[in-house]
Design an enzyme around this catalytic site. Structure first.
Site, PDB file in Angstrom:
ATOM      1  N   ALA A 117       0.814  -1.215   0.000  1.00 41.58           N
ATOM      2  CA  ALA A 117       0.000   0.000   0.000  1.00 41.58           C
ATOM      3  C   ALA A 117       0.845   1.262   0.000  1.00 41.58           C
ATOM      4  CB  ALA A 117      -0.934   0.001   1.210  1.00 41.58           C
ATOM      5  N   SER A 122       7.525  -3.265   4.392  1.00 45.17           N
ATOM      6  CA  SER A 122       8.789  -4.014   4.393  1.00 45.17           C
ATOM      7  C   SER A 122       9.813  -3.369   5.316  1.00 45.17           C
ATOM      8  CB  SER A 122       9.352  -4.129   2.971  1.00 45.17           C
ATOM      9  OG  SER A 122       9.639  -2.854   2.423  1.00 45.17           O
ATOM     10  N   ASP A 166      12.723   5.169   4.203  1.00 44.99           N
ATOM     11  CA  ASP A 166      11.734   4.320   4.867  1.00 44.99           C
ATOM     12  C   ASP A 166      12.264   3.793   6.192  1.00 44.99           C
ATOM     13  OD1 ASP A 166      10.192   4.776   2.679  1.00 44.99           O
ATOM     14  OD2 ASP A 166      10.231   2.719   1.927  1.00 44.99           O
ATOM     15  N   TYR A 218      11.054   0.336 -10.237  1.00 47.37           N
ATOM     16  CA  TYR A 218      11.715   1.265  -9.313  1.00 47.37           C
ATOM     17  C   TYR A 218      13.207   1.364  -9.639  1.00 47.37           C
ATOM     18  CZ  TYR A 218      12.957   3.173  -4.658  1.00 47.37           C
ATOM     19  OH  TYR A 218      13.429   3.933  -3.628  1.00 47.37           O
TER      20      TYR A 218
END
Length: 376
Positions: A117, A122, A166, A218
């Site tokens: 989403a 991860s 992240d 990516y």
């Protein structure tokens, strides 16, 4: 729910949690060593853990099929682990290759971070394992060290050439603040973000269009940015000033210009967003969010019909601004709204999806939450 004792025959030594994240501004600039502004979410990956003395890693997920995946040291070294288990296995392998004297563990996971989403499920999984191992084996590593280890795990052993945003967000964010992060030197500052106090809400709208950053798209975008920097004779695209953007673009082939334009203007949007928050004007973020989505859609080309629809419908219903968040090709959209319009905006987006024949999005409100931590 199956207990840790029922799975492994003993009790855990503790439980650790690491959050998902949304990025307010700064999408796809982290691997160009630019600036980002994420917040952590209340949704977390939680892991109960206990050391093992035989070197084996045994993994269970409450979201899985009930089986326990058991890995040997040879499995970790070979890097042949597949599925969701490759993420915790990659973290343990990264710790070993960094010279840390760690052994096996029994790990049992539970998560309410939606997968695919764009909310960094991860990274949350990786960081939960990293903080658990740090405690279990007394490594004494700092937040940045653990974030870099988790990033290395995803880069080298999962195969996603992500930047460090992240993992840094999952490790370092604080409740009530956004993390203003320079991804080149990892200097960071907590920028106060009191949405409720300003009469605002941040909606996170999961379009339910799944994405997998390991599928190659990516990596192609990153390669294009690196090629552009090379042609410009720069170590990274962050070196291109906004005032020099047109001149830089004139020196590049047509196919690379949109990528560079997005990165340079997105870095500028981060700086402007931080200035607004420092000035106590979070509502001013709205137009910056929407401009960022237009750049992701038109220049970086990582949006899709569902994310575009969510943005258009939210803004038409009165949202101050909206944009895609995450790696793209699906995932989630965030919308900044006045508190008294949140329900109406969510309803309008849901109706727009139904009218278009799409599955209704999952919508919830987000507040800046704390990063990875031991919870018991």
């Amino acid at each position: 729910m199956t207990t840790f004792h029922a799975l492994y025959g003993h009790q855990p030594e503790g439980e650790w949690a690491a959050p998902g994240r949304v990025n307010l501004i700064g999408e796809h600039t982290d691997y160009n060593l630019g600036f980002v502004l994420p917040i952590a979410l209340a949704q977390t990956v939680r892991v109960q853990a206990r050391r093992r003395t035989d070197g084996r890693l045994r993994l269970h997920s409450a979201q899985g099929d009930g089986t326990v995946t058991e890995l040997t040291a040879e499995d970790l070294a070979a890097g042949t682990v597949t599925g969701w288990a490759r993420y915790p296995a990659a973290v343990v392998r990264a710790l070993l290759e960094a010279g840390h004297r760690v052994g096996g563990a029994d790990l049992s996971f539970d998560s309410d971070v939606p997968t695919g989403a764009g909310l960094s499920s991860s990274a949350a999984l990786e960081c939960a394992v990293a903080v658990a191992y740090d405690d279990l084996y007394g490594l004494g590593l700092g937040e940045q060290e653990l974030a870099l280890l988790a990033q290395r795990a995803e880069n080298r052993f999962v195969g996603v050439p992500c930047g460090v945003m992240d993992q840094m967000a999952s490790m370092c964010c604080r409740a009530g603040a956004a993390l203003y992060l320079d991804t080149r030197d990892l200097s960071a500052r907590q920028v106060p973000l009191d949405l409720a106090g300003a009469g605002l809400r941040l909606l996170v709208m999961d379009t339910r269009v799944k994405h997998d950053l390991a599928d190659g798209a990516y990596a192609q975008l990153r390669a294009g940015c690196e090629r552009a920097a090379e042609l410009l004779g720069l170590p990274a695209l962050r070196e291109v000033p906004l005032s020099g953007l047109d001149e830089a673009l004139s020196r590049l082939p047509d196919e690379l210009r949109p990528l560079v334009r997005h990165v340079v203007t997105e870095d500028d949007r981060v700086r402007r967003a931080v200035a607004l928050l420092d000035a106590g004007d979070p509502a001013g973020l709205g137009p910056i969010l929407t401009a960022g989505h237009a750049s992701l859609r038109d220049d970086y080309r990582v949006s899709c019909a569902e994310t575009d629809l969510a943005v258009v419908a939210a803004v038409a219903a009165g949202a101050l601004g909206a944009r895609m968040t995450g790696g793209g090709f699906g995932g989630s959209v965030i919308a900044l709204v006045a508190a008294d319009t949140a329900e109406a905006v969510a309803g309008s987006v849901t109706q727009a999806f139904r009218s278009a024949g799409h599955t209704a999005p999952a919508i919830h409100q987000a507040e800046p939450a704390s990063g990875a931590r031991r919870v018991s």
